[in-house]
Design an enzyme around this catalytic site. Structure first.
Site, PDB file in Angstrom:
ATOM      1  N   CYS A  92      16.619  -1.328 -16.039  1.00  0.00           N
ATOM      2  CA  CYS A  92      17.275  -2.075 -14.967  1.00  0.00           C
ATOM      3  C   CYS A  92      16.281  -3.057 -14.318  1.00  0.00           C
ATOM      4  O   CYS A  92      15.932  -4.052 -14.928  1.00  0.00           O
ATOM      5  CB  CYS A  92      17.933  -1.149 -13.950  1.00  0.00           C
ATOM      6  SG  CYS A  92      19.147  -2.005 -12.914  1.00  0.00           S
ATOM      7  N   HIS A 179      21.188   2.417 -17.100  1.00  0.00           N
ATOM      8  CA  HIS A 179      20.351   3.489 -16.541  1.00  0.00           C
ATOM      9  C   HIS A 179      20.543   4.810 -17.288  1.00  0.00           C
ATOM     10  O   HIS A 179      21.304   5.674 -16.827  1.00  0.00           O
ATOM     11  CB  HIS A 179      20.724   3.734 -15.077  1.00  0.00           C
ATOM     12  CG  HIS A 179      20.194   2.753 -14.102  1.00  0.00           C
ATOM     13  ND1 HIS A 179      18.906   2.796 -13.613  1.00  0.00           N
ATOM     14  CD2 HIS A 179      20.796   1.712 -13.491  1.00  0.00           C
ATOM     15  CE1 HIS A 179      18.733   1.814 -12.729  1.00  0.00           C
ATOM     16  NE2 HIS A 179      19.861   1.141 -12.643  1.00  0.00           N
ATOM     17  N   GLU A 181      18.665   7.263 -17.223  1.00  0.00           N
ATOM     18  CA  GLU A 181      18.144   8.344 -16.374  1.00  0.00           C
ATOM     19  C   GLU A 181      19.166   8.790 -15.324  1.00  0.00           C
ATOM     20  O   GLU A 181      18.996   9.850 -14.708  1.00  0.00           O
ATOM     21  CB  GLU A 181      16.835   7.912 -15.707  1.00  0.00           C
ATOM     22  CG  GLU A 181      16.961   7.021 -14.494  1.00  0.00           C
ATOM     23  CD  GLU A 181      17.239   5.559 -14.806  1.00  0.00           C
ATOM     24  OE1 GLU A 181      17.087   4.739 -13.878  1.00  0.00           O
ATOM     25  OE2 GLU A 181      17.627   5.229 -15.945  1.00  0.00           O
TER      26      GLU A 181
END
Length: 234
Positions: A92, A179, A181
């Site tokens: 990002c 993303h 994560e």
């Protein structure tokens, strides 16, 4: 393998206490097979030398790469120093700052916010990828890379995010706009925290509904792990 986590932001409000830091999300995504060291980039913490770690991951941030913040230029300088020497992964904001540092351009997109589960079509396959033709991962961004840096090639993207996943083959670097994560639970909580400010109710509802679909977070974790293994063993 020693991974330096260049932390450039944190979850807003009480989400930090509930879901942990962005660096801890990457540790959970990639697992315990690495030695992690966190650098608080916003406080001016950066490695003195890229050789301090075997690889680096640049996290997301609420900041824009174009913001006049004192830590932006030093981070760009570090990425240019590490380029080609130490494997780099950007996510990002990390994707965007890497593109800017290497000669590309990032803007606040007039397309507006990309939020929810976003699917990217795979345009080219690198050795560390598998045969997937599409990957779907939580996203949360308004800024976008709009001009590729020299030496970058597009591995995956969408009509909304054409430069979704980039590889810098001569730089030992990859980056992605979405993303991996972010757990769906955190992605939903982040949308709720921004409901009515950054997103309309209609946008928030649609994004939250999308996050109940199957995602490729584990696949992206495997891709990142294979990329790091490839570049640190080479």
């Amino acid at each position: 393998m020693r991974i330096g986590l260049l932390e450039t932001g944190e979850p807003p409000g009480d989400l930090l206490d509930i879901y942990g830091s962005y660096s801890s999300m990457f540790e959970a995504l990639l697992g315990p097979g690495y030695a992690y060291r966190v650098y608080d980039v916003q406080k001016g913490e950066l490695p003195a030398d890229p050789a301090e770690n075997d690889a680096y991951i640049v996290t997301g941030s609420a900041a824009g790469v174009y913001d006049p913040l004192p830590w932006i230029a030093p981070l760009k300088a570090f990425l240019r120093q590490a380029r080609g020497e130490t494997p780099l992964v950007g996510v990002c904001f990390g994707h965007q700052i890497m593109a800017e540092a290497f000669g590309g351009k990032v803007v606040k997109s007039d397309k507006g916010w990309g939020v929810g589960l976003h699917a990217y079509e795979v345009a080219a396959q690198a050795p560390w990828m598998d045969a997937a033709r599409q990957v779907a991962v939580p996203a949360s961004h308004q800024d976008q890379v709009v001009a590729l840096p020299p030496g970058a090639r597009v591995l995956a993207g969408s009509a909304f995010t054409p430069y979704g996943v980039l590889a810098y083959d001569d730089a030992k670097a990859i980056s992605m706009q979405f993303h991996p994560e972010f757990s769906p639970a955190y992605a939903k909580a982040l949308i709720e925290a921004r409901r009515g400010s950054r997103f309309t109710d209609e946008q928030a509802d649609a994004a939250i509904a999308s996050l109940s679909g199957p995602n490729d977070r584990e696949r992206m974790a495997a891709w990142i792990a294979r990329f790091l293994a490839q570049e640190t063993q080479g």
